[in-house]
Design a protein around this motif. Structure first.
Motif, PDB file in Angstrom:
ATOM      1  N   THR A 248       0.872  -1.173   0.000  1.00 35.40           N
ATOM      2  CA  THR A 248       0.000   0.000   0.000  1.00 35.40           C
ATOM      3  C   THR A 248       0.908   1.221   0.000  1.00 35.40           C
ATOM      4  N   ILE A 249       0.759   2.035  -1.033  1.00 27.52           N
ATOM      5  CA  ILE A 249       1.640   3.194  -1.190  1.00 27.52           C
ATOM      6  C   ILE A 249       0.759   4.443  -1.139  1.00 27.52           C
ATOM      7  N   LYS A 250       1.119   5.345  -0.249  1.00 33.47           N
ATOM      8  CA  LYS A 250       0.270   6.529  -0.070  1.00 33.47           C
ATOM      9  C   LYS A 250       1.093   7.811  -0.159  1.00 33.47           C
ATOM     10  N   GLY A 251       0.726   8.677  -1.040  1.00 34.64           N
ATOM     11  CA  GLY A 251       1.329  10.012  -1.129  1.00 34.64           C
ATOM     12  C   GLY A 251       2.849  10.005  -1.236  1.00 34.64           C
TER      13      GLY A 251
ATOM     14  N   GLY B 235       3.912  12.099  -5.530  1.00 34.40           N
ATOM     15  CA  GLY B 235       2.657  11.783  -4.853  1.00 34.40           C
ATOM     16  C   GLY B 235       1.983  10.563  -5.453  1.00 34.40           C
TER      17      GLY B 235
ATOM     18  N   ASP C  54       0.009   7.095  -5.224  1.00 30.43           N
ATOM     19  CA  ASP C  54      -0.877   6.254  -4.416  1.00 30.43           C
ATOM     20  C   ASP C  54      -1.128   4.978  -5.209  1.00 30.43           C
ATOM     21  N   LEU C  55      -0.918   3.828  -4.565  1.00 26.94           N
ATOM     22  CA  LEU C  55      -1.121   2.568  -5.297  1.00 26.94           C
ATOM     23  C   LEU C  55      -1.320   1.423  -4.312  1.00 26.94           C
ATOM     24  N   GLU C  56      -2.268   0.534  -4.659  1.00 26.47           N
ATOM     25  CA  GLU C  56      -2.441  -0.720  -3.911  1.00 26.47           C
ATOM     26  C   GLU C  56      -2.003  -1.844  -4.850  1.00 26.47           C
TER      27      GLU C  56
ATOM     28  N   GLY D 298       5.545  10.493   2.451  1.00 26.48           N
ATOM     29  CA  GLY D 298       4.617   9.438   2.062  1.00 26.48           C
ATOM     30  C   GLY D 298       4.866   8.165   2.834  1.00 26.48           C
ATOM     31  N   GLU D 299       4.074   7.163   2.479  1.00 23.06           N
ATOM     32  CA  GLU D 299       4.057   5.940   3.261  1.00 23.06           C
ATOM     33  C   GLU D 299       4.114   4.714   2.355  1.00 23.06           C
TER      34      GLU D 299
ATOM     35  N   LYS E 213       4.140  10.648 -11.876  1.00 22.16           N
ATOM     36  CA  LYS E 213       2.749  10.471 -11.428  1.00 22.16           C
ATOM     37  C   LYS E 213       2.153   9.260 -12.127  1.00 22.16           C
TER      38      LYS E 213
END
Ligand SMILES: Nc1ncnc2c1ncn2[C@@H]1O[C@H](COP(=O)(O)OP(=O)(O)OP(=O)(O)O)[C@@H](O)[C@H]1O
Length: 248
Positions: free
Chosen positions: A5-8, A21, A23-25, A58-59, A222
């Protein structure tokens, strides 16, 4: 639960923002390809996931646990392994010794309670298993530096999966291969993907469309689209930004 799970997620090099930035699952056990033009940030993205670079912000979660900011070794111990665009094998060691080293390093990292003799036995067992999987039994004692290029890349994939990580990142696994070598590599990658989550960066659209369950398109840092191959192929944004006539 998703594998990743990738966030920001962002990465800046000086003033230049290269990952802007994301975001990806990434679902458990899917083959997820990342495509995009040269310089889009694909290798940087992999470098962030595998811990080679710390993100600017990000995370990143691996099976629900944060891994951003950990060292590559720690991330590998948590279950994410990666291969590189540039070959990483020890050229003077034999195929088997290269695999044994990769397995031994992993067993040392993962199972410190094992006695040394048991660790060596386990590394040998796993090296035999991987040798068979990558189909290099006949070249077992050949120095890795003397292998044909495609076999060297297969060995590299073997070294990457030596630790049996549930999540594997492959960076351009078929780069520089002939058509028949690519066909062999696709077979191997399919095998590697069994029971694992696989992310690949790949320029060869034939390989991508053959292997991927889903594709993300990265342009200027992006993700402009994520979806099944047929959706990506028909996405006008993607065609305009990247695929052009290639996918026609
Ligand atoms: N360590 C670094 N320091 C400064 N800039 C970097 C660094 N690594 C990558 N970049 C820059 O980040 C951008 C993205 O590079 P990256 O290698 O991630 O792209 P890529 O999509 O993998 O390209 P290719 O398809 O050509 O391999 C490029 O402009 C590159 O110059």
């Amino acid at each position: 639960m998703s594998a990743l799970t990738i966030k920001g997620l962002k990465k800046q090099f000086g003033p230049a923002e290269v990952i802007c930035g994301v975001d990806l699952e990434v679902e458990k056990n899917e083959v997820h390809a990342v495509i995009g033009p040269n310089g889009a940030g694909k290798s940087t993205f992999f470098n962030l996931l595998s811990g080679a670079f710390p993100p600017t912000s990000g995370e990143i979660q691996l099976f629900g646990e944060r891994i951003d900011g950990l060292s590559p070794e720690k991330i590998q111990q948590r279950g994410l392994a990666r291969s590189f665009q540039v070959s990483n094998v020890f050229v003077n060691l034999s195929v088997f010794e290269n695999l044994r080293c990769a397995c031994f390093k992993q067993s040392h990292a993962g199972y410190v309670f094992w006695r040394p003799a048991a660790r060596v036995r386990e590394a040998n067992r796993r090296a035999e298993e991987v040798l068979e999987m990558i189909g290099l039994q006949a070249l077992r004692d050949v120095p890795a530096g003397s292998l044909p290029y495609a076999s060297q890349r297969a060995l590299e994939i073997g070294m990457t999966i030596a630790c049996d990580a549930p999540v594997v990142l492959l960076d351009e696994p078929t780069a520089g291969m002939s058509n028949s070598e690519t066909a062999q590599a696709i077979k191997l990658i399919r095998q590697v993907a069994e029971g694992r989550t696989l992310m690949i960066v790949e320029h060869d659209m034939g390989v991508v469309f053959e292997l991927a369950d889903r594709i993300s398109v990265l342009v200027y840092g992006k993700i402009i689209a994520t979806g099944k191959p047929e959706d990506i192929r028909n996405d006008p944004k993607v065609r305009e930004a990247y695929l052009g006539e290639e996918a026609a």
